[in-house]
Write an enzyme that holds these catalytic residues in place. Sequence first.
Site, PDB file in Angstrom:
ATOM      1  N   ASP A  13       0.811  -1.224   0.000  1.00 32.67           N
ATOM      2  CA  ASP A  13       0.000   0.000   0.000  1.00 32.67           C
ATOM      3  C   ASP A  13       0.839   1.267   0.000  1.00 32.67           C
ATOM      4  OD1 ASP A  13      -2.359  -1.570   0.168  1.00 32.67           O
ATOM      5  OD2 ASP A  13      -1.914  -1.875   2.274  1.00 32.67           O
ATOM      6  N   GLY A  15       1.532   2.817  -2.701  1.00 36.40           N
ATOM      7  CA  GLY A  15       1.092   3.641  -3.841  1.00 36.40           C
ATOM      8  C   GLY A  15       1.733   3.195  -5.144  1.00 36.40           C
ATOM      9  N   LYS A  16       1.988   1.890  -5.243  1.00 39.06           N
ATOM     10  CA  LYS A  16       2.611   1.355  -6.469  1.00 39.06           C
ATOM     11  C   LYS A  16       1.712   1.570  -7.683  1.00 39.06           C
ATOM     12  CE  LYS A  16       2.912  -2.677  -4.498  1.00 39.06           C
ATOM     13  NZ  LYS A  16       2.610  -2.328  -3.099  1.00 39.06           N
ATOM     14  N   GLY A  40      -4.526  -4.520  -3.895  1.00 40.02           N
ATOM     15  CA  GLY A  40      -5.482  -3.483  -4.272  1.00 40.02           C
ATOM     16  C   GLY A  40      -4.687  -2.278  -4.722  1.00 40.02           C
ATOM     17  N   HIS A  41      -4.648  -2.037  -6.020  1.00 37.87           N
ATOM     18  CA  HIS A  41      -3.892  -0.904  -6.537  1.00 37.87           C
ATOM     19  C   HIS A  41      -4.863   0.204  -6.938  1.00 37.87           C
ATOM     20  CE1 HIS A  41      -0.237  -3.674  -7.531  1.00 37.87           C
ATOM     21  NE2 HIS A  41      -0.346  -3.396  -6.248  1.00 37.87           N
ATOM     22  N   THR A 129      -6.264 -11.562   3.656  1.00 35.37           N
ATOM     23  CA  THR A 129      -7.361 -10.898   2.947  1.00 35.37           C
ATOM     24  C   THR A 129      -8.508 -11.878   2.667  1.00 35.37           C
ATOM     25  OG1 THR A 129      -6.355 -11.379   0.814  1.00 35.37           O
ATOM     26  CG2 THR A 129      -5.777  -9.268   1.836  1.00 35.37           C
ATOM     27  N   GLN A 224       1.881  -6.097  -2.937  1.00 33.97           N
ATOM     28  CA  GLN A 224       2.290  -6.119  -1.514  1.00 33.97           C
ATOM     29  C   GLN A 224       3.650  -5.410  -1.337  1.00 33.97           C
ATOM     30  OE1 GLN A 224       1.190  -9.533  -2.764  1.00 33.97           O
ATOM     31  NE2 GLN A 224      -0.789  -8.664  -2.376  1.00 33.97           N
ATOM     32  N   THR A 239       2.663 -12.461   3.323  1.00 34.49           N
ATOM     33  CA  THR A 239       1.876 -13.097   2.270  1.00 34.49           C
ATOM     34  C   THR A 239       2.650 -14.318   1.783  1.00 34.49           C
ATOM     35  OG1 THR A 239       0.504 -12.687   0.325  1.00 34.49           O
ATOM     36  CG2 THR A 239       2.727 -11.705   0.311  1.00 34.49           C
ATOM     37  N   THR A 301      -9.955  -5.026   1.377  1.00 33.65           N
ATOM     38  CA  THR A 301     -10.837  -5.484   2.454  1.00 33.65           C
ATOM     39  C   THR A 301     -11.538  -4.336   3.184  1.00 33.65           C
ATOM     40  OG1 THR A 301      -8.978  -5.429   3.986  1.00 33.65           O
ATOM     41  CG2 THR A 301      -9.416  -7.538   2.881  1.00 33.65           C
ATOM     42  N   ASP A 333       2.172  14.663   1.084  1.00 29.60           N
ATOM     43  CA  ASP A 333       1.155  15.653   1.466  1.00 29.60           C
ATOM     44  C   ASP A 333       0.371  15.265   2.713  1.00 29.60           C
ATOM     45  OD1 ASP A 333       0.302  13.637  -0.547  1.00 29.60           O
ATOM     46  OD2 ASP A 333      -1.689  14.408  -0.031  1.00 29.60           O
ATOM     47  N   SER A 413       5.399  11.924  -4.743  1.00 29.67           N
ATOM     48  CA  SER A 413       3.978  12.031  -5.030  1.00 29.67           C
ATOM     49  C   SER A 413       3.308  12.826  -3.911  1.00 29.67           C
ATOM     50  CB  SER A 413       3.380  10.626  -5.146  1.00 29.67           C
ATOM     51  OG  SER A 413       1.979  10.710  -5.188  1.00 29.67           O
TER      52      SER A 413
END
Length: 425
Positions: A13, A15-16, A40-41, A129, A224, A239, A301, A333, A413
């Site tokens: 998570d 931000g790939k 989850g991207h 998950t 992941q 995982t 999830t 940010d 970013s």
Amino acid sequence: MAVTIIVGSQWGDEGKGKIVDLLSENVDIVARYQGGPNAGHTVVFDGQEIVLHQIPSGILRPHTVCIIGNGVVVDPVALLEEIKFVTGKGIDITGRLFISERTHIITSYHRLLDKLQEAADGAQKIGTTGRGIGPAYVDKVDRCGIRFIDLLDFSVLKEKLTKNITEINTILDAVYKVDKFNIDQVVQELYDLGTYYKQFLAETSVYLYRAIKTGKEIVFEGAQGTLLDVDFGTYPYVTSSSPIAGGACCGLGVGPKSIDKVIGIVKAYSTRVGMGPFPTEFDEDFSTRVRSLGKEFGATTGRPRRCGWFDAVVVNHSVRVNGLTHFAVTKLDVLDTLDELKICTAYKKGDQVIDYFPADLKTLGAIEPVYETLPGWKTATSSIKNYRDLPENAIRYLNRISELTDVGIEIVSVGQDRKQTIILS
Ligand code: IMP
Ligand code: MG
């Protein structure tokens, strides 16, 4: 022309999805090498938030070919839904999505076993998950997995599933006391899916070999993150695959010498979902504050993510095991309103200073992070376009991250949108 691996440097998570989507503008092929529908991207496309689970983030660029490699485990039912979702957004995937014939599939019995095992583990659960990832990789390594190529041959499929399901039904009945699977029904469902998926199947290692030889621009996308890696993560709270850079070679069938660049995606702070060690975790109040600032809820999830300070011990572990050549720092940010920031530079256990990430859960439970405190910048950064225009204290924070890890920052970013990105050259 280059081959670049994108890896998560913390617990996923980072931000790939956004970074892969951004790089895809100039990329011919994006190939995913491990994980499955646990990922989850999140990508912002046409002002809308899109969450991709199994399809590589490159799909949002009309010219990019997307590959799902042999190292991924695919849930064919969930992927069908995702294909419908993506095409429903007006994205044409014709001739742009390929799946390796060698890719293993997640079946209904893997999903069920994942949930039953977690429920049975109670307090010791991993916090998976629940998408059947672990059981599907277990079968792969146990040499009884079902690969996409098997879905095309009814008799092979029937023989394999009969053996697997007969065994699983015995366990479901004796251990979990739940309903058994109907073998014929599962065989027919998967065979029908094979008829549909035939159009996407390819020997993707050959495709990539030729693409690399002809100088195509290629991104290998991990899911992941390094601390969830089955070897180098916080085992057993990990995982079941290899998100690290080396996983790209096994998960796609490419040699290590074809890799030119390894970009580690690092969030400007830390998060993790699920159970397991997290040395720099905030207390509950501060976690709640940062979680709402950073919208830190699982993309798959919906679970609240645990939040903490930037941990240079974790990221240095990542620099080493992945051979990171560059960083993309994300979500800077989110820290805009904080008075001060901490960076963990080492761990302490009694008088002993530990400067690497320990393998032992007991040691991880006993260590105290050693922090350095830096002043906050208290200025909005989300519309800044140039590095030199960032507040002085933000630059100081970023420089310190770079200094502690000896890796240069290439991308910063400052928001979800493609435009909210600072590229340093
Ligand atoms: P599994 O991958 O579903 O077996 O879950 C194992 C662990 O990895 C759990 O702690 C999950 O929360 C975590 N995990 C799996 N996929 C992701 C992801 O994409 N982002 C963050 N954590 C993940
Ligand atoms: Mg995610």
